[in-house]
Design a protein around this motif. Structure first.
Motif, short mmCIF file in Angstrom:
data_model
loop_
_atom_site.label_atom_id
_atom_site.label_comp_id
_atom_site.label_asym_id
_atom_site.label_seq_id
_atom_site.Cartn_x
_atom_site.Cartn_y
_atom_site.Cartn_z
N GLU A 72 45.51 48.86 35.73
CA GLU A 72 45.60 48.87 37.18
C GLU A 72 44.94 47.63 37.78
OE1 GLU A 72 44.52 51.48 35.38
OE2 GLU A 72 45.96 53.06 35.81
N MET A 73 43.81 47.21 37.23
CA MET A 73 43.13 46.01 37.72
C MET A 73 43.95 44.76 37.42
SD MET A 73 40.32 46.34 39.31
CE MET A 73 40.56 47.92 40.05
N ILE A 74 44.54 44.71 36.24
CA ILE A 74 45.38 43.56 35.90
C ILE A 74 46.56 43.49 36.86
CG2 ILE A 74 46.87 42.53 34.12
CD1 ILE A 74 45.01 43.90 32.04
N ALA A 75 47.17 44.63 37.14
CA ALA A 75 48.30 44.67 38.07
C ALA A 75 47.87 44.24 39.47
CB ALA A 75 48.91 46.07 38.11
N GLY B 208 41.64 43.60 45.94
CA GLY B 208 40.82 44.79 46.16
C GLY B 208 39.69 44.94 45.16
N VAL B 209 39.21 43.79 44.65
CA VAL B 209 38.07 43.81 43.72
C VAL B 209 37.01 42.86 44.27
CG1 VAL B 209 39.51 44.32 41.71
CG2 VAL B 209 38.98 41.95 42.24
N SER B 210 35.82 42.99 43.75
CA SER B 210 34.76 42.08 44.20
C SER B 210 34.96 40.71 43.55
CB SER B 210 33.38 42.64 43.83
OG SER B 210 33.18 42.54 42.43
N PRO B 211 34.49 39.65 44.21
CA PRO B 211 34.56 38.33 43.59
C PRO B 211 33.81 38.26 42.26
CG PRO B 211 34.06 38.12 45.93
CD PRO B 211 34.00 39.59 45.58
N GLN B 212 32.71 39.00 42.16
CA GLN B 212 31.94 39.01 40.91
C GLN B 212 32.76 39.61 39.78
OE1 GLN B 212 30.83 40.29 43.84
NE2 GLN B 212 29.20 38.88 44.40
N TYR B 213 33.46 40.71 40.08
CA TYR B 213 34.27 41.36 39.05
C TYR B 213 35.42 40.45 38.62
CZ TYR B 213 36.79 44.92 36.45
OH TYR B 213 37.43 45.62 35.46
N LEU B 214 36.08 39.82 39.59
CA LEU B 214 37.17 38.90 39.24
C LEU B 214 36.64 37.74 38.42
CD1 LEU B 214 40.09 38.04 39.32
CD2 LEU B 214 39.68 37.04 41.57
#
Length: 112
Positions: free
Chosen positions: A68-71, A49-55
């Motif tokens: 939350e993002m790490i999880a 549920g994140v953008s490829p750029q953010y990942l």
């Protein structure tokens, strides 16, 4: 009486490399897991549920993701937070094996 522990002199000091940051070690580990699974960045990002750029920025150690993002990313990679955290800690320990650990005696000496 307290034991006096001599501090290193300038002649005995080696220039030390900076320790890796948590976000860098986390990013390296996440990228490694994703590559081991043979996944594209876009596929993992979509499931998390994140953008490829953010990942990509997380994997390169440029972003300090929230818990939350790490999880979310760990879940997308089907890894538990405990296993991910333990692996990152192991990576950090391996990167700093040439550094002496500061024990109680050294900490007391530094505090004095």
């Amino acid at each position: 009486m307290a034991e006096i522990i001599p501090l290193p002199t300038k002649a005995s000091r080696r220039p030390r490399q900076p320790e890796p940051l948590w976000r860098e070690a986390l990013g390296d580990r996440l990228r490694g897991i994703r590559h081991d699974r043979g996944e594209r960045l876009a596929d993992t990002a979509e499931r998390a549920g994140v953008s490829p750029q953010y990942l990509s920025e997380i994997e390169r150690g440029l972003k300090e993701p929230s818990s939350e993002m790490i999880a979310a990313v760990a879940g997308a990679l089907e890894v538990t937070l405990v296993d991910l955290t333990a692996a990152v800690v192991d990576d950090l320990r391996a990167a700093t094996t040439d550094r002496p650990a500061v024990g109680c005696r050294a900490a007391f000496a530094l505090a004095a």
